[in-house]
Design a protein around this motif. Sequence first.
Motif, short mmCIF file in Angstrom:
data_model
loop_
_atom_site.label_atom_id
_atom_site.label_comp_id
_atom_site.label_asym_id
_atom_site.label_seq_id
_atom_site.Cartn_x
_atom_site.Cartn_y
_atom_site.Cartn_z
N GLY A 27 0.77 -1.23 0.00
CA GLY A 27 0.00 0.00 0.00
C GLY A 27 0.81 1.28 0.00
O GLY A 27 0.26 2.36 -0.27
N ARG A 28 2.12 1.21 0.27
CA ARG A 28 2.95 2.43 0.28
C ARG A 28 3.85 2.48 -0.95
O ARG A 28 3.74 3.38 -1.77
CB ARG A 28 3.77 2.51 1.56
N THR A 29 4.77 1.54 -1.07
CA THR A 29 5.69 1.56 -2.21
C THR A 29 5.20 0.70 -3.37
O THR A 29 5.82 0.69 -4.43
CB THR A 29 7.09 1.09 -1.77
N ALA A 30 4.12 -0.03 -3.19
CA ALA A 30 3.50 -0.82 -4.26
C ALA A 30 2.02 -1.00 -3.90
O ALA A 30 1.60 -0.72 -2.77
CB ALA A 30 4.19 -2.18 -4.43
N ASP A 31 1.24 -1.47 -4.86
CA ASP A 31 -0.22 -1.48 -4.70
C ASP A 31 -0.79 -2.87 -4.39
O ASP A 31 -1.87 -3.22 -4.84
CB ASP A 31 -0.89 -0.91 -5.96
N HIS A 32 -0.06 -3.65 -3.59
CA HIS A 32 -0.56 -4.96 -3.19
C HIS A 32 -1.38 -4.78 -1.91
O HIS A 32 -0.89 -4.98 -0.80
CB HIS A 32 0.62 -5.91 -2.96
N VAL A 33 -2.65 -4.42 -2.06
CA VAL A 33 -3.45 -3.91 -0.95
C VAL A 33 -4.59 -4.85 -0.54
O VAL A 33 -5.46 -4.46 0.24
CB VAL A 33 -4.04 -2.53 -1.29
N ASP A 34 -4.60 -6.09 -1.02
CA ASP A 34 -5.76 -6.97 -0.82
C ASP A 34 -5.55 -8.00 0.29
O ASP A 34 -6.05 -9.11 0.23
CB ASP A 34 -6.10 -7.67 -2.13
N GLY A 35 -4.80 -7.61 1.31
CA GLY A 35 -4.57 -8.50 2.45
C GLY A 35 -3.13 -8.97 2.53
O GLY A 35 -2.32 -8.74 1.62
N TRP A 36 -2.83 -9.62 3.62
CA TRP A 36 -1.46 -10.10 3.84
C TRP A 36 -1.50 -11.20 4.90
O TRP A 36 -2.53 -11.44 5.54
CB TRP A 36 -0.56 -8.96 4.32
N GLY A 37 -0.35 -11.85 5.09
CA GLY A 37 -0.25 -12.86 6.14
C GLY A 37 1.19 -13.25 6.37
O GLY A 37 2.07 -13.00 5.53
N VAL A 38 1.44 -13.88 7.52
CA VAL A 38 2.78 -14.36 7.84
C VAL A 38 2.65 -15.55 8.78
O VAL A 38 1.71 -15.62 9.58
CB VAL A 38 3.65 -13.24 8.47
N ALA A 39 3.57 -16.49 8.66
CA ALA A 39 3.61 -17.67 9.54
C ALA A 39 5.03 -17.88 10.01
O ALA A 39 5.98 -17.83 9.22
CB ALA A 39 3.10 -18.91 8.81
N PHE A 40 5.18 -18.14 11.32
CA PHE A 40 6.47 -18.39 11.95
C PHE A 40 6.44 -19.78 12.56
O PHE A 40 5.59 -20.06 13.42
CB PHE A 40 6.74 -17.39 13.08
N PHE A 41 7.35 -20.65 12.16
CA PHE A 41 7.50 -21.95 12.81
C PHE A 41 8.28 -21.77 14.11
O PHE A 41 9.30 -21.08 14.13
CB PHE A 41 8.24 -22.93 11.91
N GLU A 42 7.80 -22.41 15.17
CA GLU A 42 8.52 -22.43 16.45
C GLU A 42 8.45 -23.85 17.00
O GLU A 42 7.44 -24.25 17.58
CB GLU A 42 7.90 -21.44 17.44
N GLY A 43 9.52 -24.64 16.77
CA GLY A 43 9.49 -26.04 17.14
C GLY A 43 8.38 -26.73 16.37
O GLY A 43 8.28 -26.61 15.16
N ALA A 44 7.52 -27.47 17.09
CA ALA A 44 6.39 -28.13 16.45
C ALA A 44 5.19 -27.19 16.30
O ALA A 44 4.18 -27.56 15.71
CB ALA A 44 5.97 -29.35 17.26
N GLY A 45 5.30 -25.98 16.85
CA GLY A 45 4.20 -25.02 16.82
C GLY A 45 4.32 -24.04 15.67
O GLY A 45 5.31 -23.99 14.94
N LEU A 46 3.26 -23.23 15.53
CA LEU A 46 3.20 -22.27 14.44
C LEU A 46 2.44 -21.03 14.90
O LEU A 46 1.36 -21.14 15.47
CB LEU A 46 2.49 -22.89 13.23
#
Length: 255
Positions: A27-46
Amino acid sequence: MCQLLGMNCNTPTDATFSFTGFTQRGGRTADHVDGWGVAFFEGAGLRHFVDHLPAAESPVAELIRKYPIKSCNVIAHIRKATQGAVNLQNCHPFVRELWGRYWVFAHNGNLENYAPRLHANFHPVGTTDSERAFCWLMQELAKSHASVPSVEELTITLRELVPQISRHGTFNFLLSNGEALWAHASTHLFYLERGFPFASAELADEDLTVDFAAQTSPADRVTVVVTAPLTKNETWTAFQPHELIAFVDGRAIRA
């Protein structure tokens, strides 16, 4: 098209620097404005976060920019919708369970006329071509291996499966089970391996510089994979068209 960000390390590392620059493209330096997400693995968890708001404006993204979650495998995505409405169920990355562990997937591209036959265990919740592709990959991996295969075996199987999807269009993706990070490029994808001696890095999308030498040990290794280079003063390696690379412990494993 959407944007991808992946990180693979040999020791738990926070992705705050890369994530800060990356989310500016939502939304600032490009127009990819339709949502986002991220996932972090931590051991067997997420830890899994998604939001239908633009990443540059999302309060959830702001929280993560200030919260140094440490992980050996991270996948992030900012969306510019091609198929499917702008809502939570269509935000990447997507998560499924297979062989008693989490799998995370994010896609950049557009798959035309892609309607694979899906069986009982894996079905999309949303309406994107990306989630359909992920479900089919999980289904076929489960059919190909009776139990958890090695990274090498999984890479061989993925190299057999991916062309069956990529013939339908652009199929840049990131995939991880917490043990490795797989990245495939149909068009644009770059990676950077950071190791000793570490140096300073300057973001391209934000006025921010970090001296990694002050924050790391000589044994640390980190690889970052992204749709377009995140920094201005580092040398990024472009993927070859239709190249699939597995990253383990911060290093590319091609063979």
